[in-house]
Design a protein around this motif. Structure first.
Motif, short mmCIF file in Angstrom:
data_model
loop_
_atom_site.label_atom_id
_atom_site.label_comp_id
_atom_site.label_asym_id
_atom_site.label_seq_id
_atom_site.Cartn_x
_atom_site.Cartn_y
_atom_site.Cartn_z
N LEU A 105 0.81 -1.21 0.00
CA LEU A 105 0.00 0.00 0.00
C LEU A 105 0.85 1.27 0.00
CD1 LEU A 105 -2.84 -0.94 2.55
CD2 LEU A 105 -2.70 -1.39 0.10
N ASN A 106 2.14 1.13 -0.24
CA ASN A 106 3.00 2.31 -0.22
C ASN A 106 2.70 3.27 -1.36
OD1 ASN A 106 5.12 0.02 1.05
ND2 ASN A 106 5.14 2.03 2.03
N THR A 107 2.87 4.54 -1.08
CA THR A 107 2.65 5.58 -2.09
C THR A 107 3.93 6.32 -2.42
OG1 THR A 107 2.05 7.23 -0.41
CG2 THR A 107 0.26 5.90 -1.33
N VAL A 108 5.03 5.99 -1.72
CA VAL A 108 6.34 6.57 -2.01
C VAL A 108 7.33 5.45 -2.22
CG1 VAL A 108 5.83 8.62 -0.62
CG2 VAL A 108 7.06 6.70 0.42
N GLU A 109 8.47 5.81 -2.79
CA GLU A 109 9.51 4.80 -3.04
C GLU A 109 10.14 4.36 -1.73
OE1 GLU A 109 13.66 4.23 -5.59
OE2 GLU A 109 12.59 6.16 -5.60
N ILE A 110 10.16 3.05 -1.52
CA ILE A 110 10.76 2.47 -0.32
C ILE A 110 12.03 1.73 -0.71
CG2 ILE A 110 10.46 0.86 1.60
CD1 ILE A 110 8.66 3.27 1.85
N HIS A 111 13.13 2.13 -0.11
CA HIS A 111 14.38 1.41 -0.33
C HIS A 111 14.39 0.14 0.52
CE1 HIS A 111 17.27 4.64 -2.13
NE2 HIS A 111 16.23 4.40 -2.88
N THR A 112 14.88 -0.94 -0.05
CA THR A 112 14.97 -2.22 0.65
C THR A 112 16.43 -2.67 0.64
OG1 THR A 112 12.73 -2.87 0.00
CG2 THR A 112 14.21 -4.62 0.69
N LYS A 113 16.96 -2.96 1.82
CA LYS A 113 18.35 -3.43 1.93
C LYS A 113 18.35 -4.74 2.72
CE LYS A 113 20.02 0.35 0.03
NZ LYS A 113 20.75 1.36 0.78
N TYR A 114 19.35 -5.55 2.46
CA TYR A 114 19.46 -6.84 3.16
C TYR A 114 20.90 -7.07 3.59
CZ TYR A 114 19.58 -11.88 3.99
OH TYR A 114 19.76 -13.11 4.56
N GLU A 115 21.04 -7.64 4.78
CA GLU A 115 22.36 -8.03 5.26
C GLU A 115 22.20 -9.26 6.16
OE1 GLU A 115 23.99 -5.30 8.36
OE2 GLU A 115 22.07 -4.25 8.08
N GLU A 116 23.31 -9.86 6.51
CA GLU A 116 23.29 -10.98 7.45
C GLU A 116 24.18 -10.65 8.63
OE1 GLU A 116 24.46 -14.36 5.13
OE2 GLU A 116 22.43 -14.64 4.29
N ILE A 117 23.66 -10.97 9.83
CA ILE A 117 24.44 -10.73 11.04
C ILE A 117 24.60 -12.06 11.78
CG2 ILE A 117 23.73 -8.32 11.26
CD1 ILE A 117 21.66 -9.17 13.31
N THR A 118 25.65 -12.15 12.59
CA THR A 118 25.94 -13.41 13.29
C THR A 118 26.21 -13.18 14.77
OG1 THR A 118 28.27 -13.18 12.68
CG2 THR A 118 26.88 -14.52 11.21
N ASP A 119 25.75 -12.05 15.29
CA ASP A 119 26.03 -11.69 16.69
C ASP A 119 25.53 -12.75 17.68
OD1 ASP A 119 25.49 -9.44 14.83
OD2 ASP A 119 26.25 -8.20 16.46
N SER A 120 24.44 -13.45 17.34
CA SER A 120 23.85 -14.44 18.24
C SER A 120 24.50 -15.81 18.12
CB SER A 120 22.37 -14.59 17.94
OG SER A 120 22.16 -15.16 16.65
N ARG A 145 15.85 -4.26 5.86
CA ARG A 145 15.43 -2.95 6.34
C ARG A 145 14.78 -2.15 5.21
NH1 ARG A 145 21.06 -2.03 5.82
NH2 ARG A 145 21.66 -0.02 4.92
N TYR A 146 13.80 -1.35 5.61
CA TYR A 146 13.01 -0.58 4.66
C TYR A 146 12.94 0.86 5.14
CZ TYR A 146 11.29 -5.42 4.65
OH TYR A 146 11.19 -6.80 4.70
N VAL A 161 12.98 3.92 9.74
CA VAL A 161 13.69 2.74 9.22
C VAL A 161 13.10 1.54 9.94
CG1 VAL A 161 15.89 1.60 8.89
CG2 VAL A 161 15.77 4.10 8.89
N VAL A 162 12.55 0.61 9.19
CA VAL A 162 11.94 -0.58 9.78
C VAL A 162 12.76 -1.80 9.41
CG1 VAL A 162 9.88 -2.03 9.91
CG2 VAL A 162 9.63 0.46 9.73
N PHE A 163 13.17 -2.53 10.43
CA PHE A 163 13.96 -3.74 10.24
C PHE A 163 13.05 -4.95 10.40
CE2 PHE A 163 16.81 -0.45 11.61
CZ PHE A 163 18.00 -0.68 10.96
N ASN A 164 13.31 -6.01 9.64
CA ASN A 164 12.49 -7.22 9.61
C ASN A 164 13.44 -8.40 9.79
OD1 ASN A 164 10.43 -9.05 9.13
ND2 ASN A 164 10.08 -8.46 7.01
N VAL A 165 13.32 -9.09 10.92
CA VAL A 165 14.34 -10.08 11.30
C VAL A 165 13.95 -11.50 10.85
CG1 VAL A 165 15.72 -10.99 13.20
CG2 VAL A 165 14.81 -8.66 13.35
N ASP A 166 14.84 -12.13 10.11
CA ASP A 166 14.64 -13.51 9.66
C ASP A 166 15.36 -14.43 10.66
OD1 ASP A 166 13.87 -15.66 8.20
OD2 ASP A 166 15.18 -15.28 6.49
N TYR A 167 14.72 -14.63 11.80
CA TYR A 167 15.33 -15.36 12.92
C TYR A 167 15.23 -16.88 12.74
CZ TYR A 167 10.39 -15.49 14.42
OH TYR A 167 9.03 -15.67 14.47
#
Length: 371
Positions: free
Chosen positions: A85-100, A108-109, A153-159
């Motif tokens: 439902l977005n009405t503006v351009e949303i940038h999407t980035k992806y990374e992998e972390i291993t802190d856990s 992130r969006y 900035v909204v992060f979405n975690v693939d746990y």
């Protein structure tokens, strides 16, 4: 693209009332298409057969296939195809972390127009799925809409998922994801004083548990927790004053069979061996009583971040949602509790189909903007 008229959002925003439950005020959101008490929202009712949370396969527990067969089937059937439902351009980035200690995907969006703002608020979201399933993709559009509405900035975690990675793997993945965001706030262009956590269902459990763990550890600093129909106690664990009963749900005669045949099953007290999700998530039965598994059982909720709790009228986890709101409020936590009339579990999966999902995005975004 929406399957409803904009007037439905206006009704949800302006047609609220306040009811009292457990001695606390609950914001009651109307059902735009149904004013009668005890009835399912018409759009929700029409979609139930297509959504995993509304299905009842009629299979008795004694007929259940082994876990290694059942879990892939359940994972395959979770989620719902929703709309952007977005009405503006949303940038999407992806990374992998291993802190856990696990490899964790971190999406992130954020709106492109705000990229140069170095002090944006942030939200870290944990998807639902009973600790065994669910997907970042199911909640991606929900997260992106909040990013636009809150200019955040909204992060979405693939746990990690159970049973391959049982407790505390998923919890640690999510905790360290939030800590990673907090520790790298400047690099992400976010304000470390305005980082919130959120999640739905099992993700709501994680958001509550991460908030408790962050308080215990003294880091990261969390500004707000958003718990969407969270599971906050497991099996038959409870604290003094907590009760669960079907009598708490006002159900019309016309919709009684639909609602009571499965919609109220989540959150109902049970033995551990009767709960497939829980049996996959925890290896030690004593962990049921761990506050990071059952946040309701925490010794103290004092000092937790401000909270928004949102529940659905015809969801067994509504009892969890509103009791936990009471616990937080009595501990001095700034708490807002919302009940969506006529709705059932997992309604945010249906963004674009039901206006309640969009309305909740608006509520969350407004709260983020006020931090």
């Amino acid at each position: 693209m929406r399957k409803y008229d904009a007037i439905a959002i206006e009704k949800l925003q302006k047609g609220t009332s306040i009811i009292e439950n457990n001695g606390i005020p609950v914001i009651l959101k109307p059902s735009p298409g149904e004013e009668r008490r005890g009835y399912l929202d018409p759009m929700e009712l029409s979609l139930m057969g297509d959504h995993w949370a509304g299905r009842s396969n009629g299979v008795e527990p004694t007929e259940m296939p082994p876990m290694e067969v059942l879990i892939p089937i359940m994972r395959e059937n979770m989620g719902f195809p929703n709309y952007n439902l977005n009405t503006v351009e949303i940038h999407t980035k992806y990374e992998e972390i291993t802190d856990s200690g696990n490899k964790v995907g971190l999406w992130r969006y954020y709106p492109r127009k705000s990229e140069k703002n170095p002090k944006r608020p942030a939200l870290v979201f944990f998807h639902g799925g009973g600790w065994i399933g669910g997907s970042v993709y199911t909640v991606e559009n929900f997260c992106k809409l909040i990013a636009e509405l809150a200019d955040a900035v909204v992060f979405n975690v693939d746990y990690s998922l159970a049973p391959e990675k049982p407790f505390p793997n998923g919890l640690n993945d999510n905790y360290y994801a939030v800590k990673h965001v907090y520790d790298h706030a400047e690099a992400y262009g976010i304000d470390p004083e305005k980082i919130s956590v959120a999640g739905d269902s099992a993700g709501g459990n994680y958001a509550a548990a991460v908030s408790l763990k962050a308080k215990d550890e003294g880091t990261p600093k969390i500004a707000m927790q958003v718990l969407i129909y969270p599971a906050v106690t497991m099996a038959d664990a409870k604290v003094e004053g907590y009760e669960w009963s079907e009598e708490f749900f006002e159900v019309s005669e016309e919709h009684k069979d639909i609602i009571k045949s499965g919609l109220l099953s989540l959150g109902r007290p049970s033995k551990m061996e009767e709960n497939l999700f829980l049996g996959a998530y925890i290896s030690n039965e004593e962990d049921i009583y761990h506050p990071y598994v059952s946040p309701m059982l925490a010794e103290s909720h004092v000092g937790l971040p401000k909270a928004i709790l949102a529940g659905a009228e015809f969801d067994g986890l509504r009892v969890h949602t509103e009791f936990y709101a009471k616990q937080l409020k009595e501990a001095g936590v700034d708490t807002t509790c919302i009940r969506y009339k006529g709705m059932t579990h997992a309604f945010i999966d249906k963004l674009g189909y039901v206006p309640q999902a969009e309305d909740l995005c608006i509520e969350i975004a407004n709260a983020i903007r006020k931090l």
